[in-house]
Motif scaffolding. Structure first.
Motif, short mmCIF file in Angstrom:
data_model
loop_
_atom_site.label_atom_id
_atom_site.label_comp_id
_atom_site.label_asym_id
_atom_site.label_seq_id
_atom_site.Cartn_x
_atom_site.Cartn_y
_atom_site.Cartn_z
N ARG A 1 0.81 -1.28 0.30
CA ARG A 1 -0.18 -0.08 -0.39
C ARG A 1 1.00 1.32 0.16
NH1 ARG A 1 -5.07 -1.58 -0.06
NH2 ARG A 1 -5.83 0.90 0.22
N VAL A 2 0.52 2.56 -0.83
CA VAL A 2 1.38 3.46 -0.38
C VAL A 2 0.68 5.01 0.27
CG1 VAL A 2 1.08 5.36 -2.04
CG2 VAL A 2 1.18 2.87 -2.90
N PRO A 3 1.90 4.66 1.31
CA PRO A 3 1.24 5.61 2.41
C PRO A 3 0.37 6.48 2.54
CG PRO A 3 3.70 4.26 2.15
CD PRO A 3 3.36 4.34 1.34
N ARG A 4 -0.14 7.07 3.55
CA ARG A 4 -1.13 8.33 3.04
C ARG A 4 -0.10 9.58 2.93
NH1 ARG A 4 -6.34 10.50 3.56
NH2 ARG A 4 -6.46 12.68 4.28
N GLU A 5 0.62 9.65 3.99
CA GLU A 5 2.51 10.35 3.51
C GLU A 5 2.67 10.81 2.50
OE1 GLU A 5 1.31 8.91 7.53
OE2 GLU A 5 2.14 7.62 5.90
N PHE A 6 2.76 9.75 1.85
CA PHE A 6 3.33 10.24 0.57
C PHE A 6 2.62 10.67 -0.29
CE2 PHE A 6 4.13 8.67 -3.66
CZ PHE A 6 5.63 8.84 -4.27
N LEU A 7 0.99 10.77 -0.44
CA LEU A 7 0.51 11.04 -0.91
C LEU A 7 0.04 11.91 -0.82
CD1 LEU A 7 -2.98 8.21 -1.04
CD2 LEU A 7 -1.26 8.73 -3.26
N LEU A 8 0.22 12.56 0.20
CA LEU A 8 0.45 14.02 1.13
C LEU A 8 1.52 14.84 0.69
CD1 LEU A 8 -1.09 13.34 4.50
CD2 LEU A 8 -2.49 15.29 2.78
N GLU A 9 2.38 14.33 0.17
CA GLU A 9 3.61 14.83 -0.27
C GLU A 9 3.26 15.19 -1.91
OE1 GLU A 9 7.45 16.29 -0.77
OE2 GLU A 9 5.78 16.29 1.40
N LEU A 10 2.59 14.27 -2.13
CA LEU A 10 2.09 14.49 -3.50
C LEU A 10 1.38 15.89 -3.98
CD1 LEU A 10 2.19 10.90 -5.29
CD2 LEU A 10 4.01 12.40 -5.24
N ALA A 11 0.64 16.08 -3.16
CA ALA A 11 -0.50 16.42 -3.40
C ALA A 11 -0.01 17.69 -2.66
CB ALA A 11 -1.54 16.60 -2.25
N GLU A 12 1.40 17.88 -1.88
CA GLU A 12 1.93 18.96 -1.97
C GLU A 12 2.67 19.70 -3.00
OE1 GLU A 12 4.51 22.01 0.16
OE2 GLU A 12 2.20 21.33 0.81
N LEU A 13 3.35 19.01 -3.84
CA LEU A 13 4.06 19.33 -5.08
C LEU A 13 2.99 19.83 -5.87
CD1 LEU A 13 6.43 16.35 -5.08
CD2 LEU A 13 7.56 18.21 -4.34
N ALA A 14 2.13 19.24 -5.70
CA ALA A 14 1.25 19.48 -7.16
C ALA A 14 0.95 21.13 -6.46
CB ALA A 14 -0.15 18.36 -6.92
N HIS A 15 0.41 21.31 -5.18
CA HIS A 15 0.04 22.40 -5.24
C HIS A 15 0.46 23.67 -5.69
CE1 HIS A 15 0.82 23.42 -1.08
NE2 HIS A 15 0.38 24.77 -1.57
N LEU A 16 2.44 23.45 -5.46
CA LEU A 16 2.88 24.52 -5.37
C LEU A 16 3.58 24.65 -7.56
CD1 LEU A 16 6.19 23.03 -2.98
CD2 LEU A 16 4.53 25.31 -3.11
N ALA A 17 2.70 23.56 -7.95
CA ALA A 17 2.84 23.86 -9.45
C ALA A 17 2.60 24.72 -10.13
CB ALA A 17 2.54 22.55 -10.45
N PRO A 18 2.99 25.30 -10.74
CA PRO A 18 2.49 26.80 -11.64
C PRO A 18 1.33 26.78 -11.51
CG PRO A 18 4.91 26.10 -13.16
CD PRO A 18 4.00 24.59 -11.70
N GLY B 1 -3.01 29.01 -13.76
CA GLY B 1 -3.58 30.45 -14.31
C GLY B 1 -3.46 31.36 -13.37
N ALA B 2 -2.88 32.44 -13.73
CA ALA B 2 -3.09 33.92 -12.86
C ALA B 2 -2.70 33.98 -11.21
CB ALA B 2 -4.42 34.26 -12.75
N ASN B 3 -1.92 32.32 -10.68
CA ASN B 3 -1.18 31.98 -8.99
C ASN B 3 -2.78 31.78 -8.27
OD1 ASN B 3 0.16 31.71 -7.58
ND2 ASN B 3 0.49 33.21 -6.62
N ALA B 4 -4.55 32.01 -9.56
CA ALA B 4 -5.30 32.61 -8.37
C ALA B 4 -6.07 31.11 -7.93
CB ALA B 4 -6.03 32.16 -9.37
#
Length: 223
Positions: free
Chosen positions: A46-63, A65-68
């Motif tokens: 199983r993929v640890p929840r902490e790993f998934l949260l880290e992926l979400a962290e990286l995704a929300h730092l991605a560019p 539109g308009a930095n909205a």
């Protein structure tokens, strides 16, 4: 196992490869080629929840539109919740004789990419389509760069009310993509554009169940 025989590289592809080496992009080139869509996983790992949260962290730092920052992320890791969400997904439309992974080969983690609606029931801003794609690819590449590797599959094929399974407010959020994650239990290869025995450019599997992804040569997509 039927091994894929890559087509001879064109002069354009050879030049691109040389440029990649000259600029020090070999590692990233290999990551992009390796980060193919995966549809069968080792469910015992199983993929640890902490790993998934880290992926979400990286995704929300991605560019975006308009930095909205209109995207929101919903992480699912509980086995029962994963099973409920799995039932809402439509798998591999190009593989007509395959209805999806069987028990033991199903993903063990999910991240839904959602966009805030400007008003209840109203469509999210059009730019969030692009934002969601950037976020999804960021997570897919990040997952494949891990040790051990985690593979992903991006889904747009799900019913409008799939959001109900996640216990979220469909008037407030619009589901853009659902990503599934797991330890890969299949091999994917990039292949020549004419590799599919049926003559199409659809992805396909050989007798050894290796998943082939036909891609056009660089010369065909430069305009």
């Amino acid at each position: 196992m039927n091994e894929a025989v890559p087509a001879a590289p064109s002069s354009v592809e050879s030049m691109a490869k040389q440029g990649c080496e000259k600029l020090g992009l070999e590692s990233f080139d290999a990551l992009v080629r390796r980060a193919r869509t995966c549809r069968r996983f080792d469910e015992s790992m199983r993929v640890p929840r902490e790993f998934l949260l880290e992926l979400a962290e990286l995704a929300h730092l991605a560019p975006c539109g308009a930095n909205a920052q209109r995207l929101r992320f919903h992480v699912v890791s509980d086995a029962e919740e994963c099973s409920s969400l799995f039932e809402k997904l439509t798998w591999a439309g190009a593989l007509k004789d395959w209805s999806g992974p069987v028990e033991g080969e199903r993903p063990t983690g999910y991240i839904a990419i959602l966009a805030e609606r400007p008003a209840p029931g109203k469509p999210a801003a059009p730019i969030t389509e692009a934002d969601a794609g950037i976020a999804a690819q960021t997570m897919m590449l990040a997952a494949r760069s891990a040790t051990p590797e985690v593979a992903a599959c991006m889904f747009k094929a799900f019913p409008p009310r799939a959001i109900d399974v996640m216990g979220l407010d469909g008037d407030k959020y619009e589901v853009k993509l659902i990503m599934v994650f797991g330890v890969p239990a299949e091999t994917q290869v990039i292949d020549a554009i004419d590799s599919n025995p049926d003559g199409s450019i659809n992805y396909w599997r050989d007798e050894a169940q290796v998943h082939h992804v036909p891609k056009r040569p660089l010369a065909d997509v430069l305009v």
